[in-house]
Each structure stands twice: as C-alpha cells, then as structure tokens.
Design an enzyme around this catalytic site. Sequence first.
Site, PDB file in Angstrom:
ATOM      1  CB  SER A   1      -0.898   0.031   1.242  1.00 13.66           C
ATOM      2  OG  SER A   1      -1.780  -1.061   1.251  1.00 13.66           O
TER       3      SER A   1
HETATM    4  N1  SAH Z   1      -1.169  -4.751   3.975  1.00 11.83           N
HETATM    5  C1  SAH Z   1      -0.407  -5.027   2.772  1.00 11.83           C
HETATM    6  C2  SAH Z   1      -1.198  -4.690   1.531  1.00 11.83           C
HETATM    7  C3  SAH Z   1      -1.170  -5.834   0.597  1.00 11.83           C
HETATM    8  S1  SAH Z   1      -2.313  -5.816  -0.731  1.00 11.83           S
HETATM    9  C4  SAH Z   1       0.950  -4.350   2.797  1.00 11.83           C
HETATM   10  O1  SAH Z   1       1.211  -3.549   3.699  1.00 11.83           O
HETATM   11  O2  SAH Z   1       1.788  -4.654   1.949  1.00 11.83           O
HETATM   12  C5  SAH Z   1      -3.618  -6.840  -0.093  1.00 11.83           C
HETATM   13  C6  SAH Z   1      -3.271  -8.256   0.239  1.00 11.83           C
HETATM   14  O3  SAH Z   1      -4.488  -8.895   0.626  1.00 11.83           O
HETATM   15  C7  SAH Z   1      -2.692  -9.089  -0.890  1.00 11.83           C
HETATM   16  O4  SAH Z   1      -1.467  -9.618  -0.506  1.00 11.83           O
HETATM   17  C8  SAH Z   1      -3.740 -10.186  -1.107  1.00 11.83           C
HETATM   18  O5  SAH Z   1      -3.185 -11.441  -1.471  1.00 11.83           O
HETATM   19  C9  SAH Z   1      -4.409 -10.247   0.252  1.00 11.83           C
HETATM   20  N2  SAH Z   1      -5.759 -10.841   0.265  1.00 11.83           N
HETATM   21  C10 SAH Z   1      -6.755 -10.691  -0.627  1.00 11.83           C
HETATM   22  N3  SAH Z   1      -7.844 -11.406  -0.257  1.00 11.83           N
HETATM   23  C11 SAH Z   1      -7.519 -12.025   0.907  1.00 11.83           C
HETATM   24  C12 SAH Z   1      -8.202 -12.933   1.774  1.00 11.83           C
HETATM   25  N4  SAH Z   1      -9.459 -13.346   1.538  1.00 11.83           N
HETATM   26  N5  SAH Z   1      -7.557 -13.373   2.878  1.00 11.83           N
HETATM   27  C13 SAH Z   1      -6.289 -12.976   3.142  1.00 11.83           C
HETATM   28  N6  SAH Z   1      -5.578 -12.133   2.359  1.00 11.83           N
HETATM   29  C14 SAH Z   1      -6.187 -11.663   1.245  1.00 11.83           C
END
Ligand code: SAH
Length: 219
Positions: A64
């Site tokens: 993010s």
């Molecule tokens: N908080 C992260 C943002 C990553 S983007 C950071 O600081 O880098 C969002 C993430 O959510 C992705 O890695 C994606 O694989 C995950 N995601 C999407 N759906 C999900 C689910 N149902 N359960 C767990 N993770 C999920």
Amino acid sequence: MKDSNRHKGMRRRLIRSLEKKGITNQEVLEAIGSIPRHFFLDNAFEEHAYEDKAFPIDAEQTISQPYTVAIQSSLLDVKKREKVLEIGTGSGYQASVLAYLGARLYTVERHEELYKKAQTIFKSLGLGGIRSFYGDGYKGLGEFAPFDKILVTAAASNIPDTLKQQLKIGGRLVIPVGSKSMQTMVRITRIDETSYQEENYGDFRFVPMLDGKNPLKNI
Ligand code: SAH
C-alpha cells in the site's frame, strides 16, 4: 538489508509529505518514520521505497501507498496492547507499522509465498511477536477472537459479517468497500451485540479481497 542514514533522511522527507497531505496522528507518523519500508520491496525499488506510492510485490499484489497506511492506521486508532487483526499481510509493511504502534498483531494472507516472505522480514526486524497466518481472511481468526480492532487491506465488495462478529463491543473495523475500480474507506464501530455504527472516509483503490487460499507455486 541495511537501514542507512540516507534511508532515514528519505523517511523524514516522506513524513513531511504525509503531514502536508493532512496526516496529523503523531504516533502513526513516528511509526512510518521508524519502519524501513525498503525492506519490504524488491531491490529494484529500493530508491523509490520512500515515495508516496504503491508498488508491486510478489503474487501480483501491491504494498500500500504510505498515505493509505497512514489513513488506515489513524482510523484504526490502535492503543498499546490492543489485539488487532489484519486481513491481507501482503508485504508485511502495514502489519509492522501496527506492531510498532503497540498492537498485539495477528495477520492473515491467502498467498503462501507472501505469508512466508513477510514472516522472514518480521523476524529480521525484531517484530517476531507478530502472529502471521496463511488462510482466508473472509473467515477471520475465530480461535483468537474477539479483537479490539480489525483492518482489511484489500478491496471488499461488501462488509463480511464474520469479521463484524469477531469485534469486541466498542471495537472497530476499517475496510475499503466498493467496486473493483474504486472503494470507500469505511469504519465500523460495534455498539453492542447487534448494532454497528458506520462512517465513510473517502475514496481509495486496493487490490481485490478474494475467496480461499492460494498455494505456493512449484517453480
Ligand atoms: N497490507 C499489505 C497490503 C497488501 S495488498 C501491505 O502492507 O503490503 C492486499 C493483500 O491482501 C494481498 O497480498 C492479497 O493477497 C491479500 N488478500 C486478498 N484477499 C484475501 C483474503 N481473503 N484473505 C487474506 N488475504 C487476502
């Protein structure tokens, strides 16, 4: 990976740019000023790690934008020792910021490769207290519920009931809700057993929240 004075200088500039964009929460700014974001990115992006931008990570996901991390962390308003659940570990950067703020952090990721990589970084940063799980965030973490705070860092088409159920009374859920192309940041506060209050905080764009686990590819 090293955290040099040059990186620290770049972080100070990032903090000033976040202040200019309206971030006022001093604890959150201090956390972003302390966590080395370049640890969470591929080497190729090291020079860009302190730009206020989202970047690609493995498994076609993104880390993010710092502004988004600042907004979500401020809305969550984490107090020391609170039990916090994050859905979407991704790079592990947001989780590290929340742990720095004093949260007892639980984080869930559906991509096994990201889950593994984040765990390694948590350990190298001395944030081994973060409990990370490979699983489907739609289910929450029933065995550790209820939580003081829950943060979803992927775009949801609706607010999962399971997550609302895993909040303490007075607890908060911050989640981007909407279509694939645009979401509204929603903050839900659990008032009592059955009622919740909802507030909206502007438009954002996240990668989608998807159903089920995705296993490690055999390369
Ligand atoms: N908080 C992260 C943002 C990553 S983007 C950071 O600081 O880098 C969002 C993430 O959510 C992705 O890695 C994606 O694989 C995950 N995601 C999407 N759906 C999900 C689910 N149902 N359960 C767990 N993770 C999920």
